[in-house]
Design an enzyme around this catalytic site. Structure first.
Site, PDB file in Angstrom:
ATOM      1  N   CYS A   1       0.842  -1.264  -0.066  1.00  0.00           N
ATOM      2  CA  CYS A   1      -0.166  -0.067   0.094  1.00  0.00           C
ATOM      3  C   CYS A   1       0.742   1.375  -0.043  1.00  0.00           C
ATOM      4  O   CYS A   1       0.521   2.056  -0.635  1.00  0.00           O
ATOM      5  CB  CYS A   1      -1.080  -0.065   1.176  1.00  0.00           C
ATOM      6  SG  CYS A   1      -0.598  -0.902   2.591  1.00  0.00           S
TER       7      CYS A   1
ATOM      8  N   HIS B   1      -5.347  -1.884  -4.774  1.00  0.00           N
ATOM      9  CA  HIS B   1      -5.569  -0.813  -3.957  1.00  0.00           C
ATOM     10  C   HIS B   1      -6.567   0.113  -4.896  1.00  0.00           C
ATOM     11  O   HIS B   1      -6.172   0.509  -5.926  1.00  0.00           O
ATOM     12  CB  HIS B   1      -4.562   0.083  -3.453  1.00  0.00           C
ATOM     13  CG  HIS B   1      -3.709  -0.689  -2.265  1.00  0.00           C
ATOM     14  ND1 HIS B   1      -2.756  -1.514  -2.770  1.00  0.00           N
ATOM     15  CD2 HIS B   1      -3.978  -0.996  -1.120  1.00  0.00           C
ATOM     16  CE1 HIS B   1      -2.214  -2.135  -1.423  1.00  0.00           C
ATOM     17  NE2 HIS B   1      -2.998  -1.952  -0.548  1.00  0.00           N
TER      18      HIS B   1
ATOM     19  N   ARG C   1       7.412 -10.714   5.648  1.00  0.00           N
ATOM     20  CA  ARG C   1       7.145 -10.547   6.889  1.00  0.00           C
ATOM     21  C   ARG C   1       7.610 -11.396   8.043  1.00  0.00           C
ATOM     22  O   ARG C   1       8.003 -12.725   7.860  1.00  0.00           O
ATOM     23  CB  ARG C   1       5.490 -10.902   7.224  1.00  0.00           C
ATOM     24  CG  ARG C   1       4.843  -9.753   6.390  1.00  0.00           C
ATOM     25  CD  ARG C   1       3.405  -9.674   6.639  1.00  0.00           C
ATOM     26  NE  ARG C   1       2.560  -8.702   5.615  1.00  0.00           N
ATOM     27  CZ  ARG C   1       1.389  -8.726   5.525  1.00  0.00           C
ATOM     28  NH1 ARG C   1       0.536  -9.470   6.232  1.00  0.00           N
ATOM     29  NH2 ARG C   1       0.780  -8.017   4.470  1.00  0.00           N
TER      30      ARG C   1
ATOM     31  N   HIS D   1      -8.215  -0.883   0.216  1.00  0.00           N
ATOM     32  CA  HIS D   1      -7.418  -2.132   0.383  1.00  0.00           C
ATOM     33  C   HIS D   1      -8.188  -3.345   0.071  1.00  0.00           C
ATOM     34  O   HIS D   1      -9.163  -3.500   0.846  1.00  0.00           O
ATOM     35  CB  HIS D   1      -6.408  -2.345   1.581  1.00  0.00           C
ATOM     36  CG  HIS D   1      -5.913  -1.118   2.006  1.00  0.00           C
ATOM     37  ND1 HIS D   1      -4.335  -1.117   2.169  1.00  0.00           N
ATOM     38  CD2 HIS D   1      -6.418  -0.135   2.523  1.00  0.00           C
ATOM     39  CE1 HIS D   1      -4.001   0.273   2.464  1.00  0.00           C
ATOM     40  NE2 HIS D   1      -5.101   0.783   2.871  1.00  0.00           N
TER      41      HIS D   1
ATOM     42  N   LYS E   1     -12.167  -2.721   8.690  1.00  0.00           N
ATOM     43  CA  LYS E   1     -12.218  -3.603   7.480  1.00  0.00           C
ATOM     44  C   LYS E   1     -13.244  -4.487   7.503  1.00  0.00           C
ATOM     45  O   LYS E   1     -13.838  -4.849   8.695  1.00  0.00           O
ATOM     46  CB  LYS E   1     -10.850  -4.230   7.520  1.00  0.00           C
ATOM     47  CG  LYS E   1     -10.583  -5.029   8.628  1.00  0.00           C
ATOM     48  CD  LYS E   1      -8.980  -5.983   8.594  1.00  0.00           C
ATOM     49  CE  LYS E   1      -8.773  -6.725   9.796  1.00  0.00           C
ATOM     50  NZ  LYS E   1      -7.533  -7.413   9.931  1.00  0.00           N
TER      51      LYS E   1
ATOM     52  N   GLN F   1       0.680 -11.716  -2.666  1.00  0.00           N
ATOM     53  CA  GLN F   1      -0.933 -11.557  -2.381  1.00  0.00           C
ATOM     54  C   GLN F   1      -1.441 -10.839  -3.847  1.00  0.00           C
ATOM     55  O   GLN F   1      -0.654 -10.477  -4.389  1.00  0.00           O
ATOM     56  CB  GLN F   1      -1.020 -10.445  -1.374  1.00  0.00           C
ATOM     57  CG  GLN F   1      -0.785 -10.802   0.178  1.00  0.00           C
ATOM     58  CD  GLN F   1      -1.335  -9.772   1.038  1.00  0.00           C
ATOM     59  OE1 GLN F   1      -1.205  -8.616   0.808  1.00  0.00           O
ATOM     60  NE2 GLN F   1      -2.063  -9.869   2.205  1.00  0.00           N
TER      61      GLN F   1
ATOM     62  N   ASP G   1      -2.982  -8.450  -4.148  1.00  0.00           N
ATOM     63  CA  ASP G   1      -3.131  -7.238  -3.587  1.00  0.00           C
ATOM     64  C   ASP G   1      -3.539  -6.184  -4.550  1.00  0.00           C
ATOM     65  O   ASP G   1      -2.994  -5.921  -5.709  1.00  0.00           O
ATOM     66  CB  ASP G   1      -1.803  -6.575  -2.846  1.00  0.00           C
ATOM     67  CG  ASP G   1      -1.863  -5.992  -1.747  1.00  0.00           C
ATOM     68  OD1 ASP G   1      -3.046  -5.804  -1.258  1.00  0.00           O
ATOM     69  OD2 ASP G   1      -0.831  -5.494  -1.505  1.00  0.00           O
TER      70      ASP G   1
END
Length: 661
Positions: free
Chosen positions: A454, A505, A483, A643, A584, A501, A503
């Site tokens: 992000c 945005h 991570r 997100h 979320k 991911q 992922d």
């Protein structure tokens, strides 16, 4: 009652053993029947205080048929060879001291509560019925009994005005009350919190006076406790049966679990010689009071919610143990962690054990090895090696998502893997997520492997002036993430250190939020239906540590709640579990074995656009440069950031699909 008022209310020798035993005899001579540590016929405050005093002193009911009361011994420990409780004067010194301090600080405060004036209060049930009581003279258990005694026996905890309250804790003001039933999803969480306390007691009994439990709590799959054991001693799988035997003895005693609030200075005195003192200072830094609890002679930090007593734990099993790295800078480097599961019915434990046998046959780690899909190696813990067959599956999932992205207006981007520490300071991750970021020094600067995409996408949005005509902008990124998960938490493909991911945005105007999130729901439902998954929704709200203003959070939560209501799917609130930058919607899918997995997420974020100063030109922005900068600035608006992930990590989805099919 006359004896009680003369002896206890008169403050005469109320904290010594002799007075305690006299109160026991006084209550025994009454004709009231005792159940779950509450006198079902209580009508006077003096008897309530007498009973709470007994509980605070560690008394419990051993046999309700002959109305005998026994006192839980403060001098008990465990013989490692036969796992029976034996007397030992030198055992559990810290817990004995805390029990003594509980008697010193908590018990007198309980007795003082009887002196205040008792006003009439109204307690309303969820069905609209209302009952009148005296303030402080009614507990949730008594309210539940007014509905049905059989119903009251099924209640493990209550919610008074939305906050958890123990079934034996007095209600002091006008309230709306709900009850959590044994065996429900919420009831299991309460049972697991209580089971973690029993496990903690067993650990300290098993490993002696120098051992100390530093954490005990529930998880999505049961409960666990972390213990520090002196020397080189560690817990092995062969120790679990002995610990279970100790837990059975504790459960059999039907010990009440009592929660109280004490002043912070009192808590610091009680836990001043404990490894918990740093946790206490950090967690309750801005608070004047601290939540503590007591079960038998075990005193700990926490407010539960807990079951009324250990007797609610009908069946349990300790499942595994591991070594956990201490993420804090104080105390030992590692803890010993023991995991368990418990139920309110023995038949539920049998069903769970059968399910575990089937799950073992489907375990993705076994299937992955047998079918030569992937493997792990100690030279790179938490990072998977995908073999040719596994790589085909991995790339097929990516290709499927790319085709959907093309249909739904997403643009795929590629962003760097390494960023300066400054980026994470701007985003707030350095302050709130530092321990999970892999960092290193280069060119006299601290750099980090990105744990999420992000902040990089914010830089992409802001690298040039944006117009309202471009919105919504939907960036999709399959970049590699790292991570720093604890070694003991690594579990096959479901918890790794290196992953990718799906992922994305979305940068949009506030008026676009509703449609964009509904489109995310449609995308998610389409994908999950292809794989045969069912799902449930949760709205996770503002956590204790958060960025920004509370008002912005309230607005964001209201927006997400409106979308959930319009989605047509059932949902519930998961308070305090939002990301630190925004609330979320968590999506929990259910696999073929009925297990729940948190994969998809939709997060609404007002904070990162502010922190990165993201702006776009509105419809009324001038087409030519204006000399009036203030006027030009007023025509720039802040976008909202969404997100979004469907699979979550590709690695976790492969694990779930492997076990689901």
């Amino acid at each position: 009652k006359q004896w009680y008022q003369r002896r206890v209310r008169g403050r005469t020798n109320t904290t010594n053993e002799k007075s305690s035993d006299m109160i026991v005899n006084s209550v025994l001579h009454t004709s009231f029947h005792c159940k779950y540590k509450v006198l079902s016929s209580l009508s006077t405050l003096s008897l309530i205080n007498s009973l709470r005093y007994l509980r605070n002193r560690g008394y419990y009911y051993q046999n309700s048929h002959n109305n005998t009361l026994r006192r839980y011994s403060t001098n008990t420990t465990t013989n490692a060879s036969n796992t029976t409780l034996e007397t030992n004067e030198n055992t559990h010194t810290k817990q004995l001291q805390r029990s003594s301090q509980w008697d010193k600080y908590v018990v007198p405060n309980e007795l003082k509560k009887g002196d205040s004036k008792r006003d009439q209060i109204s307690v309303m049930l969820s069905d609209g019925r209302s009952f009148e009581y005296k303030s402080g003279e009614v507990t949730p258990f008594i309210v539940a009994c007014s509905t049905s005694k059989s119903f009251a026996k099924e209640c493990i905890v209550s919610k008074v005005n939305g906050e958890y309250l123990g079934m034996q804790t007095p209600i002091t003001s006008n309230s709306q009350i709900e009850f959590v039933i044994v065996g429900s999803e919420e009831g299991n969480k309460v049972l697991w919190e209580s089971s973690a306390v029993v496990l903690s007691m067993a650990l300290e009994k098993r490993y002696g006076k120098d051992s100390e439990v530093v954490l005990h709590q529930s998880s999505n799959e049961g409960f666990y406790s972390d213990v520090v054991i002196p020397g080189e001693q560690s817990i092995s799988s062969t120790d679990l049966q002995g610990l279970e035997n100790i837990m059975k003895e504790i459960v059999r005693k039907d010990l009440p679990i009592i929660t109280e609030k004490v002043a912070k200075n009192v808590a610091l005195e009680m836990f001043g010689d404990s490894l918990l003192v740093e946790f206490l200072k950090k967690k309750y830094e801005k608070d004047e009071t601290v939540d503590i609890f007591r079960c038998g002679t075990f005193v700990g930090i926490g407010k539960g919610p807990f079951a009324p007593s250990t007797k609610f734990i009908k069946a349990f099993s300790l499942t595994k143990n591991s070594s956990i790295v201490n993420a804090e800078n104080v105390g030992p480097k590692t803890f010993q962690r023991v995991y368990g599961i418990s139920f309110s019915d023995s038949s539920d434990l049998s069903k769970w054990q059968n399910l575990q046998k089937e799950a073992h046959l489907r375990d993705h780690r076994v299937v992955g090895k047998d079918q030569e899909l992937f493997f792990f190696h100690p030279f790179s813990p938490g990072s998977c090696f995908f073999l040719p067959h596994g790589a085909r599956i991995y790339n097929k999932l990516l290709s499927f998502l790319r085709s959907e992205y093309h249909k739904r207006g997403y643009q795929e981007v590629i962003s760097p893997n390494i960023y300066s520490q400054q980026l994470w300071e701007i985003s707030g991750h350095w302050q709130n997520y530092k321990e999970n970021i892999f960092s290193f020094d280069c060119d006299k600067t601290t750099y980090s492997l990105k744990p999420m995409n992000c902040p990089g996408h914010c830089l992409m949005f802001s690298h040039r002036v944006r117009s309202y005509k471009e919105l919504p902008i939907r960036y999709a990124d399959f970049g590699v993430l790292h991570r720093n998960e604890l070694a003991g938490a690594l579990t096959g493909l479901t918890r790794v250190r290196r992953f990718q991911q799906d992922d994305a945005h979305i940068f949009c105007t506030p008026s676009m939020i509703h449609k964009e999130i509904l489109d995310c729901f449609d995308f998610m439902q389409h994908v999950y239906s292809i794989f045969g998954f069912k799902f449930r929704l949760e709205l996770s709200t503002r956590p204790e540590k958060f960025l920004g203003e509370a008002q912005l959070w309230n607005t964001a939560e209201a927006d997400l709640q409106k979308v959930l209501e319009d989605s047509g799917h059932p949902w519930k609130i998961n308070p305090g579990d939002g990301a630190f930058y925004g609330p979320k919607i968590d999506v929990h899918l259910t696999d073929a074995l009925g297990r729940s997995h948190q994969c998809a997420t939709i997060q609404l974020d007002f904070q990162l656009p502010i922190r990165f100063n993201l702006e776009y030109q509105t419809e009324n922005s001038p087409t030519t440069t204006s000399e009036d900068k203030n006027s030009q600035q007023s025509l720039l608006q802040r976008p909202v950031m969404i997100h979004r992930a469907i699979f979550g990590s590709i690695e976790r989805m492969i694990a779930i699909l492997t076990e689901h099919t």
